[in-house]
Design a protein around this motif. Structure first.
Motif, PDB file in Angstrom:
ATOM      1  N   GLY A  36       0.789  -1.221   0.000  1.00  0.00           N
ATOM      2  CA  GLY A  36       0.000   0.000   0.000  1.00  0.00           C
ATOM      3  C   GLY A  36       0.823   1.273   0.000  1.00  0.00           C
ATOM      4  O   GLY A  36       0.567   2.196  -0.783  1.00  0.00           O
ATOM      5  N   LEU A  37       1.830   1.335   0.871  1.00  0.00           N
ATOM      6  CA  LEU A  37       2.611   2.568   1.015  1.00  0.00           C
ATOM      7  C   LEU A  37       3.348   2.933  -0.270  1.00  0.00           C
ATOM      8  O   LEU A  37       3.301   4.090  -0.713  1.00  0.00           O
ATOM      9  CB  LEU A  37       3.592   2.421   2.178  1.00  0.00           C
ATOM     10  N   ARG A  38       4.028   1.967  -0.880  1.00  0.00           N
ATOM     11  CA  ARG A  38       4.769   2.271  -2.112  1.00  0.00           C
ATOM     12  C   ARG A  38       3.826   2.705  -3.227  1.00  0.00           C
ATOM     13  O   ARG A  38       4.124   3.614  -4.013  1.00  0.00           O
ATOM     14  CB  ARG A  38       5.583   1.049  -2.566  1.00  0.00           C
ATOM     15  N   MET A  39       2.671   2.042  -3.311  1.00  0.00           N
ATOM     16  CA  MET A  39       1.688   2.435  -4.311  1.00  0.00           C
ATOM     17  C   MET A  39       1.209   3.858  -4.045  1.00  0.00           C
ATOM     18  O   MET A  39       1.068   4.661  -4.973  1.00  0.00           O
ATOM     19  CB  MET A  39       0.517   1.452  -4.287  1.00  0.00           C
ATOM     20  N   VAL A  64       1.420   7.042  -6.525  1.00  0.00           N
ATOM     21  CA  VAL A  64       0.222   7.749  -6.986  1.00  0.00           C
ATOM     22  C   VAL A  64       0.365   9.249  -6.752  1.00  0.00           C
ATOM     23  O   VAL A  64       0.029  10.070  -7.617  1.00  0.00           O
ATOM     24  CB  VAL A  64      -1.031   7.198  -6.276  1.00  0.00           C
ATOM     25  N   GLN A  65       0.862   9.623  -5.576  1.00  0.00           N
ATOM     26  CA  GLN A  65       1.027  11.049  -5.300  1.00  0.00           C
ATOM     27  C   GLN A  65       2.074  11.672  -6.223  1.00  0.00           C
ATOM     28  O   GLN A  65       1.884  12.783  -6.733  1.00  0.00           O
ATOM     29  CB  GLN A  65       1.436  11.273  -3.843  1.00  0.00           C
ATOM     30  N   ALA A  66       3.173  10.955  -6.458  1.00  0.00           N
ATOM     31  CA  ALA A  66       4.200  11.469  -7.364  1.00  0.00           C
ATOM     32  C   ALA A  66       3.642  11.649  -8.768  1.00  0.00           C
ATOM     33  O   ALA A  66       3.927  12.642  -9.453  1.00  0.00           O
ATOM     34  CB  ALA A  66       5.403  10.529  -7.380  1.00  0.00           C
ATOM     35  N   ALA A 116       9.108   9.853 -13.229  1.00  0.00           N
ATOM     36  CA  ALA A 116      10.148   8.857 -12.960  1.00  0.00           C
ATOM     37  C   ALA A 116      10.012   8.330 -11.535  1.00  0.00           C
ATOM     38  O   ALA A 116      10.058   7.116 -11.296  1.00  0.00           O
ATOM     39  CB  ALA A 116      11.528   9.464 -13.178  1.00  0.00           C
ATOM     40  N   ASN A 117       9.833   9.231 -10.584  1.00  0.00           N
ATOM     41  CA  ASN A 117       9.632   8.836  -9.186  1.00  0.00           C
ATOM     42  C   ASN A 117       8.385   7.961  -9.049  1.00  0.00           C
ATOM     43  O   ASN A 117       8.385   6.942  -8.345  1.00  0.00           O
ATOM     44  CB  ASN A 117       9.509  10.092  -8.317  1.00  0.00           C
ATOM     45  N   ARG A 133       5.027   8.333 -19.594  1.00  0.00           N
ATOM     46  CA  ARG A 133       5.354   9.753 -19.433  1.00  0.00           C
ATOM     47  C   ARG A 133       6.767   9.963 -18.905  1.00  0.00           C
ATOM     48  O   ARG A 133       7.361  11.019 -19.127  1.00  0.00           O
ATOM     49  CB  ARG A 133       4.332  10.408 -18.503  1.00  0.00           C
ATOM     50  N   GLY A 134       7.289   8.947 -18.213  1.00  0.00           N
ATOM     51  CA  GLY A 134       8.660   9.041 -17.721  1.00  0.00           C
ATOM     52  C   GLY A 134       9.697   8.604 -18.732  1.00  0.00           C
ATOM     53  O   GLY A 134      10.896   8.693 -18.471  1.00  0.00           O
TER      54      GLY A 134
END
Length: 377
Positions: free
Chosen positions: A284-287, A291-293, A300-301, A336-337
């Protein structure tokens, strides 16, 4: 509803001891509230071994495994009891549950046949009807899916908020066919007919708006009410699936400070021992960070975080169709990255899971990649 559930548990424990079957339900509730859903399902499976026609135990097992992202366990459970329902007046409902598990484990042809049989036996069963709708989504047959749902509205209009979810499926089919106006009309008229703060209703709305925006559709100010509700619900900390859809709403409404607070709370889940909190911590946290990035244009982030979470994404629960919004954001971040080969690989992996078919989204992104790679030559 946690406080209400705890009150019910306290009342049950204070009551005169019941039968072993009743005690199992009480202990399962206690396990669930304590953060141990696997133990809860084990207690309920023990009930089903003795009472295979216990519909409540069956549905609770299905629901818990669904929330924990365990389709194989869902399927095994319902298949163990299926023969006991032959000829029962409610057999169609059980076939609908079986159809959904077949779809979630990739047996699309069998799922469609079983789902249709279930709907024939139980025309009012929205779950079985929606299981067949899942098959149409996963096998890229949106036009056929719309035909399946048309004229069967009575099967879900009597439901609680689950009816919004069936309308959501219909909107997704219009979106796949690039009928964006129809999808938005369904959003306004049916998907968000009631501005509830139930996480399932928010997830329907947020994932549909996200998909529309990825297709370049201007959704106007529709994010605002979702962001308002999600700011209030962002401290729930119950399910990664819910948190991620609150986050979609907060990012869509550009409430980035609130989004950061939600992510900080998810990060604190690393110290928890219960199962749902471990899933919030990963994937969850990495996702969420990805999503916020993505919402901030840091592609890229976003790609690096979303890629790391993607392999374990099923653990957040929900269905393949529900989680697909995060698959799309991951693919979009790669495009997009500038990670075009990675994007193509993910599109091909996604197609394999979806019965080796190309839906409208995949076709449009492959065409975009072909143009980008041709220009680079």
């Amino acid at each position: 509803m946690t406080a209400v559930a705890r009150e019910a548990l306290n009342a049950a424990e204070a009551a005169v001891p019941g039968t072993m079957r009743e005690i199992a339900f009480v202990q399962a509730l206690k396990d669930w509230l304590g953060g141990f859903p696997t133990r809860a399902t084990q207690r309920l499976e023990a009930v089903l071994m003795q009472h295979p026609r216990d519909a409540l135990a069956m549905k609770l097992v299905q629901a818990i495994h669904f929330l924990m992202g365990r389709p194989k366990e869902m399927r095994k459970s319902v298949e163990n009891i299926l023969p006991h329902w032959d000829g029962h007046v409610a057999q169609g409902y059980v076939l609908g549950c079986h159809a959904f598990t077949l779809e979630e484990t990739g047996e699309y042809a069998r799922a469609e046949l079983q789902g249709r049989k279930g709907v024939e036996l139980a025309p009012q069963d929205a779950w079985g009807l929606h299981a067949v709708a899942h098959v149409y989504d996963m096998t890229a047959r949106s036009a056929d899916g719309l035909q399946w749902l048309r004229g069967r509205e009575a099967s879900w209009m009597h439901c609680n908020n689950f009816r919004y979810h069936v309308w959501w499926h219909q909107a997704l089919m219009h979106l796949d066919l690039q009928q964006f106006d129809e999808a938005l009309a369904l959003y306004d008229r049916d998907v968000r007919a009631d501005k509830t703060d139930d996480y399932r209703d928010i997830s329907n709305a947020a994932s549909l708006l996200s998909r529309l925006e990825l297709e370049g559709v201007n959704v106007g100010d529709r994010w605002d009410e979702l962001a308002d509700l999600s700011e209030k619900r962002a401290t729930d900390g119950s399910l990664a699936f819910a948190d991620l859809h609150y986050l979609l709403s907060l990012c869509g409404g550009e409430r980035f400070e609130s989004a950061s607070r939600l992510i900080a709370r998810m990060a604190a889940a690393k110290s928890e021992i219960c199962e749902s909190q471990r899933i919030i911590a990963h994937p969850g946290l990495r996702m969420a960070v990805g999503v916020q990035a993505f919402a901030r244009g840091e592609y890229a982030n976003a790609w690096f975080n979303l890629r790391d979470a993607r392999a374990d994404l099923q653990q957040i629960g929900g269905s393949h169709v529900q989680r697909d919004v995060f698959q799309r954001i991951c693919i979009e971040a790669a495009i997009r990255g500038g990670y075009l080969d990675a994007a193509r690989g993910m599109i091909e992996e996604r197609s394999t899971v979806r019965g080796k078919t190309w839906d409208g989204y995949a076709e449009r992104r492959l065409a975009l990649l072909a143009r980008a790679q041709a220009q680079a030559v």
